[in-house]
Motif scaffolding. Sequence first.
Motif, PDB file in Angstrom:
ATOM      1  N   GLN A  56       0.822  -1.215   0.000  1.00  0.00           N
ATOM      2  CA  GLN A  56       0.000   0.000   0.000  1.00  0.00           C
ATOM      3  C   GLN A  56       0.851   1.257   0.000  1.00  0.00           C
ATOM      4  O   GLN A  56       0.431   2.303  -0.497  1.00  0.00           O
ATOM      5  CB  GLN A  56      -0.921   0.000   1.217  1.00  0.00           C
ATOM      6  N   GLN A  57       2.066   1.169   0.553  1.00  0.00           N
ATOM      7  CA  GLN A  57       2.993   2.302   0.543  1.00  0.00           C
ATOM      8  C   GLN A  57       3.648   2.490  -0.821  1.00  0.00           C
ATOM      9  O   GLN A  57       4.423   3.423  -1.024  1.00  0.00           O
ATOM     10  CB  GLN A  57       4.086   2.086   1.598  1.00  0.00           C
ATOM     11  N   GLY A  58       3.370   1.589  -1.752  1.00  0.00           N
ATOM     12  CA  GLY A  58       3.941   1.691  -3.096  1.00  0.00           C
ATOM     13  C   GLY A  58       5.198   0.882  -3.296  1.00  0.00           C
ATOM     14  O   GLY A  58       5.823   0.957  -4.356  1.00  0.00           O
ATOM     15  N   ALA A  59       5.600   0.103  -2.276  1.00  0.00           N
ATOM     16  CA  ALA A  59       6.795  -0.728  -2.404  1.00  0.00           C
ATOM     17  C   ALA A  59       6.523  -1.930  -3.301  1.00  0.00           C
ATOM     18  O   ALA A  59       5.393  -2.423  -3.384  1.00  0.00           O
ATOM     19  CB  ALA A  59       7.258  -1.202  -1.032  1.00  0.00           C
ATOM     20  N   ASN A  60       7.569  -2.402  -3.980  1.00  0.00           N
ATOM     21  CA  ASN A  60       7.498  -3.655  -4.736  1.00  0.00           C
ATOM     22  C   ASN A  60       8.004  -4.756  -3.811  1.00  0.00           C
ATOM     23  O   ASN A  60       9.170  -4.761  -3.434  1.00  0.00           O
ATOM     24  CB  ASN A  60       8.376  -3.585  -5.986  1.00  0.00           C
ATOM     25  N   VAL A  61       7.124  -5.675  -3.431  1.00  0.00           N
ATOM     26  CA  VAL A  61       7.458  -6.677  -2.422  1.00  0.00           C
ATOM     27  C   VAL A  61       7.548  -8.067  -3.047  1.00  0.00           C
ATOM     28  O   VAL A  61       6.632  -8.493  -3.758  1.00  0.00           O
ATOM     29  CB  VAL A  61       6.418  -6.698  -1.284  1.00  0.00           C
ATOM     30  N   LYS A  62       8.653  -8.739  -2.805  1.00  0.00           N
ATOM     31  CA  LYS A  62       8.790 -10.150  -3.152  1.00  0.00           C
ATOM     32  C   LYS A  62       9.102 -10.917  -1.867  1.00  0.00           C
ATOM     33  O   LYS A  62       9.866 -10.427  -1.027  1.00  0.00           O
ATOM     34  CB  LYS A  62       9.887 -10.369  -4.191  1.00  0.00           C
ATOM     35  N   VAL A  63       8.519 -12.101  -1.729  1.00  0.00           N
ATOM     36  CA  VAL A  63       8.598 -12.843  -0.473  1.00  0.00           C
ATOM     37  C   VAL A  63       9.356 -14.154  -0.668  1.00  0.00           C
ATOM     38  O   VAL A  63       9.122 -14.887  -1.632  1.00  0.00           O
ATOM     39  CB  VAL A  63       7.186 -13.144   0.079  1.00  0.00           C
ATOM     40  N   ILE A  64      10.280 -14.411   0.264  1.00  0.00           N
ATOM     41  CA  ILE A  64      10.921 -15.721   0.367  1.00  0.00           C
ATOM     42  C   ILE A  64      10.478 -16.338   1.682  1.00  0.00           C
ATOM     43  O   ILE A  64      10.565 -15.700   2.737  1.00  0.00           O
ATOM     44  CB  ILE A  64      12.460 -15.617   0.353  1.00  0.00           C
ATOM     45  N   MET A  65      10.000 -17.582   1.630  1.00  0.00           N
ATOM     46  CA  MET A  65       9.560 -18.290   2.835  1.00  0.00           C
ATOM     47  C   MET A  65      10.452 -19.498   3.078  1.00  0.00           C
ATOM     48  O   MET A  65      10.855 -20.191   2.141  1.00  0.00           O
ATOM     49  CB  MET A  65       8.108 -18.758   2.680  1.00  0.00           C
ATOM     50  N   THR A  66      10.736 -19.765   4.353  1.00  0.00           N
ATOM     51  CA  THR A  66      11.390 -21.029   4.689  1.00  0.00           C
ATOM     52  C   THR A  66      10.348 -22.141   4.659  1.00  0.00           C
ATOM     53  O   THR A  66       9.129 -21.882   4.678  1.00  0.00           O
ATOM     54  CB  THR A  66      12.030 -20.960   6.087  1.00  0.00           C
ATOM     55  N   ASP A  67      10.799 -23.397   4.618  1.00  0.00           N
ATOM     56  CA  ASP A  67       9.859 -24.522   4.638  1.00  0.00           C
ATOM     57  C   ASP A  67       8.971 -24.473   5.874  1.00  0.00           C
ATOM     58  O   ASP A  67       7.764 -24.731   5.804  1.00  0.00           O
ATOM     59  CB  ASP A  67      10.624 -25.854   4.613  1.00  0.00           C
ATOM     60  N   ASN A  68       9.574 -24.143   7.026  1.00  0.00           N
ATOM     61  CA  ASN A  68       8.800 -24.096   8.261  1.00  0.00           C
ATOM     62  C   ASN A  68       7.757 -22.982   8.241  1.00  0.00           C
ATOM     63  O   ASN A  68       6.680 -23.116   8.822  1.00  0.00           O
ATOM     64  CB  ASN A  68       9.722 -23.934   9.463  1.00  0.00           C
TER      65      ASN A  68
END
Length: 404
Positions: free
Chosen positions: A29-41
């Motif tokens: 919402q702030q206009g950032a480009n967000v990409k997410v990395i998740m661990t298996d847990n």
Amino acid sequence: MLNGTNILLGVSGGIAAYKACALTSKLTQQGANVKVIMTDNATQFVSPLTFQALSRNPVFTDTFDEKDPAKIAHIDLADWADLVLLAPATANIIAKIANGISDDMLSTTLLATTAPIYIAPAMNVHMYAHPAVVENMKRLEGWGYKFIEPGNGYLACGYVGKGRLEEPETIVEVIDRDFSKVSKNTFFTGKKILITGGPTREAVDPVRFFTNHSSGKMGFALAEEAAKKGADVTLISGPVNLDTPEHVRRIHVDSANDMYEAVMEHYANQDIVIKAAAVADYRPKTVHQQKVKKSDGLLTIEMERTKDILHELGATKRHQFLVGFAAETNDVMEYGRKKLKKKNLDAIVINDVTEQGAGFGSDTNAVTYLNKLGEEMQLSMSTKSDIARQILQFIESDMKDGRL
């Protein structure tokens, strides 16, 4: 400051992972480009699909799941990020970073990035106070990592104390305030960069002109990204329907001769020059003062060469790092290499404008960055903002090496 910022969010395996969903939403919402990395847990607590929907980007969980054969995913993400945020950060992921362990997608990417890293811990109160955890956090602080301390309160384990992941609103406020200072401290801070963009118009008479299909989007993207990195940017643009990027000095021109005069006026004190404009090679030899009336038969307009701005810059450069663009339709690399050498450039950005999504007017591009040592870096199809960031990274690398 977060508008347009590339934020890589690392989510590790704790119950506080559910708060990372709200955090992703607020950053977006702030206009950032967000990409997410998740661990298996982490995927045991929240589905990757949730983050994909909130960020509108693919979610990364597996080091060996290479979605694009042209890129190594964890290196590409590491280079892409302007800022890395770990929230929640468990004792486990903190220990991995502090000891250089890279055994999954998140920890591997963290070792590869040079972006500022913010860590928001979340764990049991006794775990947070354990000497090993305390020592690991001290080590990371000594390396320049930033910590967003957890809050006090009721924890999921039933304890009351320090260990709750800080609220998403507070995390956003902290990085918005702090990153605005950090982001200015870059290689480009204070450097003078001259960028040209857009087409030129060569008048036939008061109502007609020759021009081309350039939209100016690539040049404007470069100017915007350079300004975000703290550079002193001058953008010389032909006629386009684009807003001037924030903190960019814009000079409007119409003809190739106008652009030549503006560029040469500002050239001497520049550190970097990027010629992304599509300048006319020819103009009508005679410009009629009155509208040319139609008549039977053919109309012949004699054309003459315009001044070769890039050749002039290459011939007179002293300390400037000079980058040209080559928009080609065939034998693109061959023509690009010839232009690089003939114009005495330090680097050239080459693209095939016949490729779908890479031509004039599009919001995306696919190019090859070629420096004068013959090193080629292919940038696959992406937004022009993303391409601009990568071009600036290559320029920084070439200039830092001192080889060019």
